[in-house]
Design a protein around this motif. Sequence first.
Motif, mmCIF file in Angstrom:
data_model
loop_
_atom_site.group_PDB
_atom_site.id
_atom_site.type_symbol
_atom_site.label_atom_id
_atom_site.label_comp_id
_atom_site.label_asym_id
_atom_site.label_seq_id
_atom_site.Cartn_x
_atom_site.Cartn_y
_atom_site.Cartn_z
ATOM 1 N N ARG A 198 40.667 49.594 -13.004
ATOM 2 C CA ARG A 198 40.063 50.307 -12.024
ATOM 3 C C ARG A 198 40.488 51.614 -11.976
ATOM 4 N NH1 ARG A 198 41.039 48.080 -5.605
ATOM 5 N NH2 ARG A 198 38.861 48.934 -4.890
ATOM 6 N N ARG A 199 39.481 52.598 -11.466
ATOM 7 C CA ARG A 199 39.782 54.156 -11.421
ATOM 8 C C ARG A 199 39.927 54.593 -10.220
ATOM 9 N NH1 ARG A 199 38.309 56.419 -16.746
ATOM 10 N NH2 ARG A 199 37.669 54.791 -18.040
ATOM 11 N N SER A 200 40.496 55.722 -10.090
ATOM 12 C CA SER A 200 40.854 56.482 -8.989
ATOM 13 C C SER A 200 40.793 58.021 -9.227
ATOM 14 C CB SER A 200 42.163 56.173 -8.331
ATOM 15 O OG SER A 200 42.571 57.060 -7.340
ATOM 16 N N THR A 201 40.000 58.623 -8.471
ATOM 17 C CA THR A 201 39.682 60.413 -8.561
ATOM 18 C C THR A 201 40.263 60.986 -7.595
ATOM 19 O OG1 THR A 201 37.780 60.123 -7.071
ATOM 20 C CG2 THR A 201 37.328 59.684 -9.645
ATOM 21 N N ASP A 202 41.500 60.339 -6.599
ATOM 22 C CA ASP A 202 41.908 61.026 -5.642
ATOM 23 C C ASP A 202 43.664 60.580 -5.710
ATOM 24 O OD1 ASP A 202 42.145 58.551 -4.577
ATOM 25 O OD2 ASP A 202 41.182 58.797 -2.985
ATOM 26 N N GLY A 203 44.012 60.402 -7.032
ATOM 27 C CA GLY A 203 45.327 60.465 -7.355
ATOM 28 C C GLY A 203 45.963 58.932 -6.919
ATOM 29 N N GLY A 204 45.060 58.020 -6.531
ATOM 30 C CA GLY A 204 45.624 56.901 -6.270
ATOM 31 C C GLY A 204 45.459 56.251 -4.836
ATOM 32 N N LYS A 205 44.804 57.335 -4.107
ATOM 33 C CA LYS A 205 44.742 56.893 -2.509
ATOM 34 C C LYS A 205 43.410 55.822 -2.413
ATOM 35 C CE LYS A 205 46.187 61.525 -1.039
ATOM 36 N NZ LYS A 205 46.191 62.076 -2.247
ATOM 37 N N SER A 206 42.362 55.891 -3.145
ATOM 38 C CA SER A 206 41.526 55.111 -3.243
ATOM 39 C C SER A 206 41.005 54.802 -4.620
ATOM 40 C CB SER A 206 40.309 55.516 -2.412
ATOM 41 O OG SER A 206 39.894 56.626 -3.007
ATOM 42 N N TRP A 207 40.109 53.532 -4.666
ATOM 43 C CA TRP A 207 39.917 53.034 -6.135
ATOM 44 C C TRP A 207 38.515 52.655 -6.109
ATOM 45 C CZ3 TRP A 207 43.597 53.396 -10.085
ATOM 46 C CH2 TRP A 207 45.078 53.841 -9.633
ATOM 47 N N GLY A 208 38.004 52.764 -7.273
ATOM 48 C CA GLY A 208 36.612 52.298 -7.612
ATOM 49 C C GLY A 208 36.323 50.883 -7.881
ATOM 50 N N ASP A 209 35.261 50.492 -8.590
ATOM 51 C CA ASP A 209 34.959 49.174 -8.673
ATOM 52 C C ASP A 209 36.094 48.494 -9.752
ATOM 53 O OD1 ASP A 209 33.012 49.244 -6.704
ATOM 54 O OD2 ASP A 209 31.371 49.489 -8.493
ATOM 55 N N ILE A 210 36.324 47.124 -9.639
ATOM 56 C CA ILE A 210 36.980 46.433 -10.550
ATOM 57 C C ILE A 210 36.178 46.030 -11.604
ATOM 58 C CG2 ILE A 210 38.500 44.399 -10.811
ATOM 59 C CD1 ILE A 210 39.640 44.647 -8.097
ATOM 60 N N GLU A 211 36.529 46.407 -12.866
ATOM 61 C CA GLU A 211 35.787 45.810 -14.075
ATOM 62 C C GLU A 211 36.745 45.081 -15.055
ATOM 63 O OE1 GLU A 211 35.077 49.442 -15.456
ATOM 64 O OE2 GLU A 211 33.171 49.901 -14.291
ATOM 65 N N VAL A 212 36.153 44.240 -15.798
ATOM 66 C CA VAL A 212 36.634 43.369 -16.924
ATOM 67 C C VAL A 212 36.870 44.313 -18.187
ATOM 68 C CG1 VAL A 212 36.573 41.607 -18.438
ATOM 69 C CG2 VAL A 212 36.068 41.248 -16.060
ATOM 70 N N MET A 213 38.075 44.504 -18.558
ATOM 71 C CA MET A 213 38.237 45.376 -19.773
ATOM 72 C C MET A 213 38.084 44.449 -21.114
ATOM 73 S SD MET A 213 41.410 48.156 -20.589
ATOM 74 C CE MET A 213 41.532 49.038 -21.965
ATOM 75 N N PHE A 214 39.054 43.512 -21.054
ATOM 76 C CA PHE A 214 39.213 42.666 -22.145
ATOM 77 C C PHE A 214 38.905 41.246 -21.568
ATOM 78 C CE2 PHE A 214 42.326 45.891 -23.867
ATOM 79 C CZ PHE A 214 41.303 46.312 -24.644
ATOM 80 N N ASP A 215 37.826 40.391 -22.197
ATOM 81 C CA ASP A 215 37.570 39.243 -21.552
ATOM 82 C C ASP A 215 38.050 38.178 -22.407
ATOM 83 O OD1 ASP A 215 35.788 39.213 -23.615
ATOM 84 O OD2 ASP A 215 33.971 39.066 -22.581
ATOM 85 N N LYS A 216 38.582 38.314 -23.548
ATOM 86 C CA LYS A 216 39.256 37.004 -24.212
ATOM 87 C C LYS A 216 40.500 36.389 -23.535
ATOM 88 C CE LYS A 216 41.085 35.805 -28.806
ATOM 89 N NZ LYS A 216 41.443 36.497 -29.961
ATOM 90 N N ALA A 217 40.319 35.062 -23.397
ATOM 91 C CA ALA A 217 41.383 34.199 -22.676
ATOM 92 C C ALA A 217 42.801 34.557 -23.417
ATOM 93 C CB ALA A 217 40.935 32.832 -22.653
ATOM 94 N N GLY A 218 43.495 34.710 -22.732
ATOM 95 C CA GLY A 218 44.867 34.695 -23.211
ATOM 96 C C GLY A 218 45.563 36.344 -23.785
ATOM 97 N N THR A 219 44.807 37.225 -23.065
ATOM 98 C CA THR A 219 45.014 38.613 -23.582
ATOM 99 C C THR A 219 45.835 39.208 -22.440
ATOM 100 O OG1 THR A 219 42.723 38.831 -24.502
ATOM 101 C CG2 THR A 219 44.193 41.055 -23.963
#
Length: 385
Positions: free
Chosen positions: A121-142
């Motif tokens: 998840r990404r923030s453009t204001d230093g961590g006050k708010s955050w964008g959409d949650i995305e999957v980065m690595f989908d392999k089970a057990g990572t």
Amino acid sequence: MTKIGEYPRRDGLMRESDAGRLDGFLPTAAASTHASFLLTQENGDIGCLWFAGSQEGKPDVSIWFSSLPKGADQWTEEVKISDDPERSEQNPVLYEDGNELVAIWTAQHFGNQDTAFVRQRRSTDGGKSWGDIEVMFDKAGTFIRSPLVKIDAGRWLLPIFHCNPIDGERWTGRMDTSVVAISDDAGKSWAENPVDASLGLVHMCIVPTGDELLGLFRSRWADAIYACHSTDGGRSWTKPEPTDLPNNNSSIMARPLSNGGIALVFNDIRADETTPRRQDLYDDVEEGKTGAPPPADVQRTVWGTPRAPMTLAISTDGGKSWKKRDIETGPGWCLTNDPAYESQPNSELSYPSVTEMPDGDLLVTYTWHRKAIRAVRLSPEWIDG
């Protein structure tokens, strides 16, 4: 003095506790906290992530963020950045991508790390708010834990480890292996490069040392911190070998310093130096595990070695030798991560993170008795002792 089993004053204020040293506890209201991660940002602010909830592994465990603004002596109020009602979200890592903060973390079903995948998840204001949650690595057990490293060639290196499942057997970590994920396009795509002979070696920390890369590992066998090297930008690594530094099958973290040195935080203890300990992850206190225990005739992971003292080590020769000083000592019992378990309350000092501040001080955070994240600011004078 806060006693084992009590909650400290978690107000985020850093207070002088010794000459050249400030101590505080990050602001959090959760019953259980763990696995903090620090990042010194380009603007001089310090960001910190951790996970918190009722108990590690339960689905109410989420990722939280706070920052220490440049020049400030108090951490900002915590911000909750994840909330999956079905998975425990753990082991956050923070890095910068241009003007954005990027948080990545794991999400697993209770008690089974081999079901985990990695989100971001990404923030453009230093961590006050955050964008959409995305999957980065989908392999089970990572799983992740250690810092993302950007090297001179424009390459990004992210240490990950795989909690490899065994049919019919509960996950205990005995088949975990490390890989280095490499991106040459600023994180748009990743290629995995296995670290050969890394069975049972996890939480790899990568530190540039001149023309080489140094890799340092946690050991599931609770014997030593292991080390290896790469001379080709992280694509291949020498066989990991045990160092003189002990490990208790708990997390370590190493970071390069502006003067060319290395800062390492860890528990200065190994399994054969103490009792009690247990040889698998599962006991009567833990719940939610599926599958059978491992066979008696295989090498088993060693869990339950005390997680204390919390130690800072500095190397000025690329990791060949280290000067150590304890930050905090204590019994370090960690036979359960349940904060409500009273027979032997958790007193661990564990899962540290370290970062160099703009003025040259070191900032260290770590889990304090599973009840708080302790932050300690150390001047060069204190470190030199």
